[in-house]
Motif scaffolding. Sequence first.
Motif, short mmCIF file in Angstrom:
data_model
loop_
_atom_site.label_atom_id
_atom_site.label_comp_id
_atom_site.label_asym_id
_atom_site.label_seq_id
_atom_site.Cartn_x
_atom_site.Cartn_y
_atom_site.Cartn_z
N LEU A 186 0.82 -1.21 0.00
CA LEU A 186 0.00 0.00 0.00
C LEU A 186 0.86 1.26 0.00
O LEU A 186 0.61 2.20 -0.77
N SER A 187 1.91 1.30 0.84
CA SER A 187 2.80 2.46 0.86
C SER A 187 3.51 2.61 -0.47
O SER A 187 3.75 3.73 -0.95
N THR A 211 13.27 1.38 11.80
CA THR A 211 12.03 1.74 12.52
C THR A 211 11.04 0.60 12.65
O THR A 211 10.17 0.64 13.51
N GLY A 212 11.12 -0.40 11.75
CA GLY A 212 10.16 -1.49 11.78
C GLY A 212 8.84 -1.15 11.12
O GLY A 212 7.91 -1.94 11.16
N ARG A 213 8.75 0.01 10.47
CA ARG A 213 7.53 0.41 9.79
C ARG A 213 7.58 0.01 8.32
O ARG A 213 8.63 0.11 7.68
N ASP A 214 6.42 -0.39 7.78
CA ASP A 214 6.37 -0.78 6.37
C ASP A 214 6.76 0.39 5.46
O ASP A 214 7.34 0.20 4.40
N SER A 215 6.41 1.61 5.86
CA SER A 215 6.67 2.79 5.03
C SER A 215 8.01 3.45 5.35
O SER A 215 8.32 4.50 4.80
N GLY A 216 8.81 2.84 6.21
CA GLY A 216 10.12 3.41 6.58
C GLY A 216 10.01 4.41 7.71
O GLY A 216 10.49 4.18 8.81
N VAL A 227 13.42 3.63 1.84
CA VAL A 227 12.39 2.90 2.60
C VAL A 227 12.92 1.59 3.18
O VAL A 227 12.71 1.31 4.37
N PRO A 228 13.63 0.73 2.39
CA PRO A 228 14.15 -0.51 3.00
C PRO A 228 15.12 -0.26 4.15
O PRO A 228 15.08 -0.98 5.16
N VAL A 229 15.98 0.76 4.01
CA VAL A 229 16.93 1.06 5.09
C VAL A 229 16.18 1.56 6.32
O VAL A 229 16.43 1.11 7.45
N ALA A 230 15.25 2.50 6.10
CA ALA A 230 14.48 3.05 7.23
C ALA A 230 13.60 1.97 7.85
O ALA A 230 13.37 1.97 9.07
N ARG A 231 13.10 1.04 7.04
CA ARG A 231 12.23 -0.04 7.54
C ARG A 231 12.99 -0.92 8.54
O ARG A 231 12.44 -1.35 9.56
N LYS A 232 14.27 -1.18 8.26
CA LYS A 232 15.07 -1.99 9.18
C LYS A 232 15.31 -1.28 10.50
O LYS A 232 15.41 -1.92 11.55
#
Length: 598
Positions: A194-195, A418-423, A411-416
């Motif tokens: 969705l993001s 923060t744990g958020r799908d959208s980073g 987004v993939p780096v931020a996702r790791k």
Amino acid sequence: MDDIEKTIRKHKGESMAMSVETSVDWRGRPCKSNKHGGMTAAVFVLGLQAFEMMAIAAVGNNLITYVFNDMHFPLSKSANIVTNFVGTVFLLSLLGGFLSDSYLGSFWTMLIFGFVELSGFILLSVQAHLPQLKPPHCNMVLDGDCLEAKGYKALIFFVALYLVALGSGCLKPNIISHGADQFRKDDSKQSKKLSSYFNAAYFAFCLGELVALTVLVWVQTHSGMDVGFGVSAAAMAVGLISLISGTLVYMNKPPRGSIFTPIAQVFVAAITKRKQICPSNSGMLHGSQSPECALVSSSNVRNLLHTEKFRFLDKACIKVQDGTQTSESPWRLCTVTQVEQVKIIISVIPIFACTIIFNTILAQLQTFSVQQGSSMNTRLIKGFQIPPASLQSIPYFMLIFLVPLYETVFVPVARKITGRDSGISPLQRIGIGLFVATLSMVSAALVERKRRNSTLDSNKILSIFWIAPQFLIFGLSEMFTAVGLIEFFYKQSVEGMQSFLTAMTYCSYSFGFFLSSLLVSLVNRITSGRSSTRGWLGNNDLNKDRLDLFYWLLAALSLINFFNYLFWSRWYSYNPSLSPTSQHDSYAEDLENHSLNS
């Protein structure tokens, strides 16, 4: 504690089975996951997004040139006509969201109003082509006193313009929500996408803007506005073909009746029972659900957990014990979910309000910055000049590369982390954009001062590329704020209100452009009263105006607005049932936290 953990594990496994969203195909039959929805269906909606944006951007971004040079309205009035038009487009998005959620559904709303918009483009093209429908030819800068469009000529122009506004306004929220509706929130894989869809929608937006501000604006400048408006009509027709082509694979959310009735019922019931005392135990409220059971109701709509904000509204859920078994009217007794929906709408209003100044800055880039470019050296190479309106394409050249990088790298780096799908969260994304927008106006003020001084002191005309930084900086800020705001509103919406809450995003644009018109008029009135001049923006010549001071004013307002946003974003709290993180994995955590805090 063990019982809570068992219940969480149980309902975490059941949520996939229970949280079935109500979606139907074009014949009204239940959708099949292997045939309907997903990115395959969303692509057709993205096609409409790109071509519709291409059509209206070519008109809106160069409209001030047509209104000033062909319709012969004064510069300040021309700027207000453009900002009022754009403001009306976005204000009418509320009508489109209401009609979609309440009566028509997003697909039929888009189809009907898509043809309304198309008719407006055609009428604009006809008027621009026929000399008898326009004022006599006259140069507003050299001749000065030109005959302004009046009577039936002005009437035809404004009817055509606001047909486009009506159509585009009702389309915009439904393009976003209908595309997002193609992803099942009860499917963890599609929910993750969705993001990515919101970023893809912004990419389609940028692509449409880029083509409009280069190819279509060049056509308008060199082949005439009549041909340019005709090309916009053709682009809109292609967009409608794209929409219709996906009919067989769309997942459609059926309308649920008036969305305002349940909201009104909450306020009426709360006022009626204003003298009642709210129980200390929220479980005694009508329709209250325990955290472990607050998944979905029998009507496939997720129940919302009770929150402590706006406790006055909780009085709408108090059952009156009068010793009889008579059930109370829906206008006197509401459910907790119904009340929480209203709380969500009230809670997002401050976030919405903080983006108005941001869109006031956008209005300057589509009006005064275009005129700013008109007074500069537009020559790129020998024999080729850049249309001033095409300056707005500069950030989109950057963004068509930056948006995919944001999605695939950031987004993939931020996702790791923060744990958020959208980073990063939508609120964090909005905040970054609001701060960067201030820098855009600082750049604009510095460049305009240099341009004006160079012209008046040394009779030197600066290159048009001097104003490129203000467009680049704002383009970067828009990538954060615009996408973050749409994602925030859509994810905070509940079943049956996706289009309307998404429309609030566009309503922010509307208020921003209307505020721009108000500021221009107000600044002119205040500054003209202190001297013999017409004010900072009262002349038809930027060399006599003080556009640089107006830009500094906007920079100051933008910075104040940023700190205001920091306060409200910290104040805002998500309903535990509408987690801003992963749909399923984090939902169990929300239940556990809510249980331990109760």
